[in-house]
Write an enzyme that holds these catalytic residues in place. Sequence first.
Site, PDB file in Angstrom:
ATOM      1  N   GLU A 214       0.836  -1.206   0.000  1.00 60.16           N
ATOM      2  CA  GLU A 214       0.000   0.000   0.000  1.00 60.16           C
ATOM      3  C   GLU A 214       0.867   1.252   0.000  1.00 60.16           C
ATOM      4  O   GLU A 214       0.667   2.178  -0.802  1.00 60.16           O
ATOM      5  CB  GLU A 214      -0.902   0.038   1.255  1.00 60.16           C
ATOM      6  CG  GLU A 214      -1.996  -0.998   1.289  1.00 60.16           C
ATOM      7  CD  GLU A 214      -1.551  -2.313   1.925  1.00 60.16           C
ATOM      8  OE1 GLU A 214      -0.333  -2.621   1.934  1.00 60.16           O
ATOM      9  OE2 GLU A 214      -2.433  -3.038   2.412  1.00 60.16           O
ATOM     10  N   ARG A 266       3.281  -1.237  15.575  1.00 56.57           N
ATOM     11  CA  ARG A 266       2.196  -0.602  16.335  1.00 56.57           C
ATOM     12  C   ARG A 266       2.700   0.116  17.582  1.00 56.57           C
ATOM     13  O   ARG A 266       1.902   0.658  18.346  1.00 56.57           O
ATOM     14  CB  ARG A 266       1.125  -1.641  16.684  1.00 56.57           C
ATOM     15  CG  ARG A 266       1.634  -2.887  17.363  1.00 56.57           C
ATOM     16  CD  ARG A 266       0.610  -4.004  17.289  1.00 56.57           C
ATOM     17  NE  ARG A 266       1.130  -5.278  17.774  1.00 56.57           N
ATOM     18  CZ  ARG A 266       1.801  -6.159  17.040  1.00 56.57           C
ATOM     19  NH1 ARG A 266       2.069  -5.889  15.774  1.00 56.57           N
ATOM     20  NH2 ARG A 266       2.220  -7.304  17.554  1.00 56.57           N
ATOM     21  N   HIS A 382     -25.806   7.620  19.952  1.00 52.40           N
ATOM     22  CA  HIS A 382     -26.909   7.701  18.991  1.00 52.40           C
ATOM     23  C   HIS A 382     -26.788   6.627  17.925  1.00 52.40           C
ATOM     24  O   HIS A 382     -27.421   6.720  16.867  1.00 52.40           O
ATOM     25  CB  HIS A 382     -26.944   9.097  18.383  1.00 52.40           C
ATOM     26  CG  HIS A 382     -27.190  10.150  19.433  1.00 52.40           C
ATOM     27  ND1 HIS A 382     -28.454  10.511  19.840  1.00 52.40           N
ATOM     28  CD2 HIS A 382     -26.320  10.837  20.214  1.00 52.40           C
ATOM     29  CE1 HIS A 382     -28.355  11.418  20.794  1.00 52.40           C
ATOM     30  NE2 HIS A 382     -27.068  11.626  21.049  1.00 52.40           N
TER      31      HIS A 382
HETATM   32  O1  F6P Z   1       0.739  -5.807   7.840  1.00 54.66           O
HETATM   33  C1  F6P Z   1       0.810  -5.447   9.174  1.00 54.66           C
HETATM   34  C2  F6P Z   1       1.934  -4.494   9.411  1.00 54.66           C
HETATM   35  O2  F6P Z   1       3.150  -5.156   9.349  1.00 54.66           O
HETATM   36  C3  F6P Z   1       1.781  -3.764  10.727  1.00 54.66           C
HETATM   37  O3  F6P Z   1       2.270  -4.481  11.794  1.00 54.66           O
HETATM   38  C4  F6P Z   1       2.521  -2.509  10.450  1.00 54.66           C
HETATM   39  O4  F6P Z   1       2.230  -1.505  11.384  1.00 54.66           O
HETATM   40  C5  F6P Z   1       2.034  -2.199   9.058  1.00 54.66           C
HETATM   41  O5  F6P Z   1       1.939  -3.462   8.432  1.00 54.66           O
HETATM   42  C6  F6P Z   1       2.898  -1.279   8.255  1.00 54.66           C
HETATM   43  O6  F6P Z   1       4.187  -1.795   8.071  1.00 54.66           O
HETATM   44  P1  F6P Z   1       5.346  -0.890   7.559  1.00 54.66           P
HETATM   45  O7  F6P Z   1       5.554   0.209   8.536  1.00 54.66           O
HETATM   46  O8  F6P Z   1       6.549  -1.789   7.446  1.00 54.66           O
HETATM   47  O9  F6P Z   1       4.957  -0.340   6.207  1.00 54.66           O
END
Ligand code: F6P
Length: 534
Positions: A214, A266, A382
């Site tokens: 992503e 996290r 609500h």
């Molecule tokens: O897919 C889960 C994960 O590895 C999470 O633990 C992490 O926060 C997120 O993807 C983003 O990962 P990165 O910081 O390596 O792009």
Amino acid sequence: MNRLRCDQTPAWTALQAFFEKAGKDFDLRDAFAADPARFANFSQDAPHVFADLSKNLIDADCQALLFDLARQCGLEQYRDAMFSGEPINRTERRAAMHFLLRSPPFGEAAQQRGVFEKRADDLAHVHATLDAMLAYAEQVRGDDAITDIVNIGIGGSDLGPQMAVLALSEFAIVGKRFHFVSNIDGQELAGVLAALKPQNTLFLIASKTFTTTETMTNAHSARDWFEAQGGKNIGRHFVALTTNVAAAHDFGIGTTFGFWDWVGGRYSLWSAIGLPIAIAIGAAGFREFLAGAHAMDEHFRTAALAQNLPVRLGLIDVWYRNFHGFTSRSIAPYSSALRRLPAYLQQLEMESNGKRVDLDGKALPYATAPVLWGEPGTNGQHAYFQMLHQGTSVVPVEFVAIKRGATYPHDLPGHHEKLLANVLAQAQALMLGKKDGGGHKDFPGNRPSTFLLLERLSPASLGALIALQEHRVFVSGAIWGINSFDQWGVELGKVLAKDIEPRLASGDATGLDGSTAGLLRRLRCDREMPHEGH
Ligand code: F6P
């Protein structure tokens, strides 16, 4: 370290017996009637956070058994192992040292010497990077040409900074806008870019690994947009926040702020991933944020179990999940600024403790992480509070309230008082219920809640609140004997998506299961959608 599995301890057996005898029929209204000091007995101050635990389905005997459970599971030793940097994330052979990111420099706090002696080098690297990052944040704050900061990241590289920048909007620099792009759905990035000019935009590419699909897809599209719009200086307009500095350089980014593999995604908002927070609230504010968290670390590391708030919360979580059988917890921050807190805590709780095997990979016979969910109050009232009050399932609620409301960006009279009245009323209504002759208008009551109260929503109190949540997740994970610091469950879908992507273009469904193959045919980009039934 040999630790007993929780269900093999004498305390677990005692808790089962206690649940049958007194736990399952425990009534909060009776408990308050029997003990006028219940509020005082079940509430406590911790750094920057006051916690009222009195509306939970516990009494002194239950708490004592839960502390026994903690001791018999070796919680204190496991906590000390984390704080001394042992590789407790066994499956990845890593330490979990996010607390080090908020520790003062080695030597400043004498009481830490014992704990951090072995980690002096790591701590020195932490502070060198922090100083550089904060100097850069101040530079950006002073750069009037930069009006828009776009953080491109996902999961821990998005949720923490986004939640904190929103939460601390009262303290944020005026004249700069912060955008967070996480979804691979191009609509999100395109929507943000539509209002931007390249010469006024700073992109922060936030990815621990610098490989997440992503983030890399969005980062490439952002760079393409930047160049197509006549943007000239990638070096000035793109910064990487990553442990994978080499990959950032390959991408063409020269300015990078690093962190380390012992920082879980996290748990990374305290690291370079926190740069958007630092730009928003400044270097001094970011240091206060770290100091608030550090104060909570010290509380967790040193307070006796009976007065240790993360321990008490984590044990109540275990009591509810494994003995009462509650399957979820709702988080209700009565603060619009904390509106991303539920999303942030979802990753923290469920990515950390959503595990079904023990540290050796053996299947567990008991439940682990609850589902965490919620919305800010009063909005939730609500929507789904109907179910919290009168539904068939009991859902413990965690209220978060702020005593003194923000004075900026609003000072509208009367709002904050109404907000506080509502949070008190909801906690009261859940507990007290109401008899109304039976039927539709009856509220059963006896529905548990925890009430966390901050004096103000400030960098320091937010830091403490987040560290509190991190440590309570650690506590329940430690009792359950799971690895709270890995996340293998996210991998399979990533691999399958890589296999499926070319099939969408080719239409090749060979070897796919019937449902995936059928859906693939329907989703083929180059085909008309077939009619139902074909
Ligand atoms: O897919 C889960 C994960 O590895 C999470 O633990 C992490 O926060 C997120 O993807 C983003 O990962 P990165 O910081 O390596 O792009």
